[in-house]
Design a protein around this motif. Structure first.
Motif, PDB file in Angstrom:
ATOM      1  N   UNK A 278      50.585  29.502  26.019  1.00 37.92           N
ATOM      2  CA  UNK A 278      49.563  29.242  25.003  1.00 37.92           C
ATOM      3  C   UNK A 278      48.510  28.249  25.498  1.00 37.92           C
ATOM      4  N   UNK A 279      47.521  28.054  24.651  1.00 37.15           N
ATOM      5  CA  UNK A 279      46.483  27.078  24.941  1.00 37.15           C
ATOM      6  C   UNK A 279      46.928  25.689  24.487  1.00 37.15           C
ATOM      7  N   UNK A 280      46.052  24.723  24.626  1.00 40.09           N
ATOM      8  CA  UNK A 280      46.365  23.356  24.232  1.00 40.09           C
ATOM      9  C   UNK A 280      46.024  23.124  22.775  1.00 40.09           C
ATOM     10  N   UNK A 281      46.899  22.386  22.098  1.00 41.08           N
ATOM     11  CA  UNK A 281      46.687  21.990  20.712  1.00 41.08           C
ATOM     12  C   UNK A 281      46.756  20.476  20.625  1.00 41.08           C
TER      13      UNK A 281
ATOM     14  N   UNK B  94      50.677  16.877  27.232  1.00 40.11           N
ATOM     15  CA  UNK B  94      49.662  16.265  28.091  1.00 40.11           C
ATOM     16  C   UNK B  94      48.958  15.140  27.353  1.00 40.11           C
TER      17      UNK B  94
ATOM     18  N   UNK C 203      42.607  14.617  32.078  1.00 43.71           N
ATOM     19  CA  UNK C 203      43.971  14.942  31.672  1.00 43.71           C
ATOM     20  C   UNK C 203      45.005  14.468  32.671  1.00 43.71           C
ATOM     21  N   UNK C 204      46.150  14.092  32.139  1.00 43.08           N
ATOM     22  CA  UNK C 204      47.293  13.826  32.970  1.00 43.08           C
ATOM     23  C   UNK C 204      47.915  15.123  33.446  1.00 43.08           C
TER      24      UNK C 204
ATOM     25  N   UNK D  42      32.703  22.839  27.584  1.00 37.68           N
ATOM     26  CA  UNK D  42      33.327  22.580  28.877  1.00 37.68           C
ATOM     27  C   UNK D  42      34.110  23.820  29.329  1.00 37.68           C
TER      28      UNK D  42
ATOM     29  N   UNK E  92      37.517  24.195  31.730  1.00 38.71           N
ATOM     30  CA  UNK E  92      38.578  23.550  32.484  1.00 38.71           C
ATOM     31  C   UNK E  92      39.400  24.637  33.178  1.00 38.71           C
TER      32      UNK E  92
ATOM     33  N   UNK F  20      43.277  25.387  35.034  1.00 37.56           N
ATOM     34  CA  UNK F  20      44.658  24.919  35.164  1.00 37.56           C
ATOM     35  C   UNK F  20      45.374  25.821  36.163  1.00 37.56           C
TER      36      UNK F  20
ATOM     37  N   UNK G  52      45.028  19.880  34.078  1.00 32.78           N
ATOM     38  CA  UNK G  52      43.717  20.475  33.852  1.00 32.78           C
ATOM     39  C   UNK G  52      42.645  19.740  34.642  1.00 32.78           C
TER      40      UNK G  52
ATOM     41  N   UNK H 201      40.056  27.640  30.671  1.00 35.21           N
ATOM     42  CA  UNK H 201      39.894  27.345  29.250  1.00 35.21           C
ATOM     43  C   UNK H 201      38.450  26.963  28.952  1.00 35.21           C
TER      44      UNK H 201
ATOM     45  N   UNK I 235      40.327  24.017  22.097  1.00 32.88           N
ATOM     46  CA  UNK I 235      40.489  24.861  23.277  1.00 32.88           C
ATOM     47  C   UNK I 235      40.500  26.341  22.894  1.00 32.88           C
ATOM     48  N   UNK I 236      39.864  27.160  23.744  1.00 31.61           N
ATOM     49  CA  UNK I 236      40.032  28.593  23.616  1.00 31.61           C
ATOM     50  C   UNK I 236      41.431  28.987  24.043  1.00 31.61           C
ATOM     51  N   UNK I 237      41.750  30.255  23.843  1.00 29.98           N
ATOM     52  CA  UNK I 237      43.094  30.754  24.122  1.00 29.98           C
ATOM     53  C   UNK I 237      43.392  30.839  25.616  1.00 29.98           C
ATOM     54  N   UNK I 238      42.343  30.810  26.429  1.00 25.81           N
ATOM     55  CA  UNK I 238      42.552  30.856  27.869  1.00 25.81           C
ATOM     56  C   UNK I 238      42.351  32.243  28.453  1.00 25.81           C
TER      57      UNK I 238
END
Lengths: 114, 114
Positions: free
Chosen positions: A41-44, A92, A105-106, B34, B36, B38, B44, B90, B104-107
């Motif tokens: 999945x993406x980031x939330x 993250x 981002x880490x 943006x 990004x 991954x 990221x 993303x 974030x978009x779904x990627x």
């Protein structure tokens, strides 16, 4: 920019236990964020953790489940409490340094709950 | 509310051919946008950003994106794909005009064929 480290990088935990994730930044930043990335999945966004104030949680996330500390301008922790397999994700942290529009981002903490 | 839609969940290209990753956004104001990237088991990394300056934005590793307000798009392109471009991408938008929170978009997963 900012260099961010997280500990642990990964962990396997038993359901019902808690895990505290640490986020360390190499410079002082006011704004810090915690995200969850579930498998595939993406980031939330979970919460915003600004130094000197209580963390602000996004819809669907609560302090009892994800308590956050922000003791100073270079460090924060996120605890995942009373874990279940559904909490298996990458967590993250990120920062938005002053003068930058973007977030840094880490590397993330990969959590597996059995 | 601000949101971002990545139109392709998966893109497959041959090495040396162009890459196009499509992103549309919705916003009630002029957002920051943006891209990004991954890489597997990595954090990221910011590729590029748009913050109301030039509409054609150049990023790292030969990537660029064009902000088109009339089409509410921010597509990412690269003229010649390299094997190292295989990763998850993303598209990201700020949630508020003075807000560092990101959506974030779904990627889009990019695979590169030799």
């Amino acid at each position: 920019s900012a260099v961010i480290s997280q500990k642990p990088s990964r962990d396997i935990c038993q359901r019902g236990t808690s895990l505290t994730i640490q986020c360390q930044v190499d410079s002082q930043v006011t704004m810090m964020f915690w995200y969850r990335q579930q498998p595939g999945q993406s980031l939330t966004l979970i919460a915003t953790a600004n130094q000197g104030s209580e963390a602000t949680y996004e819809s669907g996330f609560v302090i009892d489940k994800f308590p956050i500390s922000r003791p100073n301008l270079t460090f924060s922790t996120l605890t995942v409490s009373n874990m279940s397999p559904e909490d298996s994700s990458i967590y993250l942290c990120s920062v938005a340094p002053q003068g930058y529009n973007e977030q840094f981002f880490g590397p993330g903490t990969r959590l597996t709950v059995l | 509310a601000q949101s971002v839609t990545q139109l392709d969940s998966h893109v497959s290209v041959s090495e040396g051919t162009p890459v196009l990753l499509r992103c549309n956004y919705s916003s009630s104001y002029s957002p920051s946008l943006f891209w990004y990237v991954q890489h597997p088991n990595k954090g990221l990394q910011l590729l590029l950003k748009y913050t109301s300056a030039a509409t054609l934005v150049k990023g790292i590793n030969g990537f660029e994106a064009e902000f088109k307000k009339s089409e509410t798009s921010f597509h990412l392109t690269k003229p010649s794909a390299h094997m190292s471009d295989a990763a998850e991408y993303f598209c990201v938008v700020t949630l508020g005009s003075n807000d560092y929170k990101l959506s974030f978009g779904a990627g889009t997963t990019v695979t590169v064929r030799a």
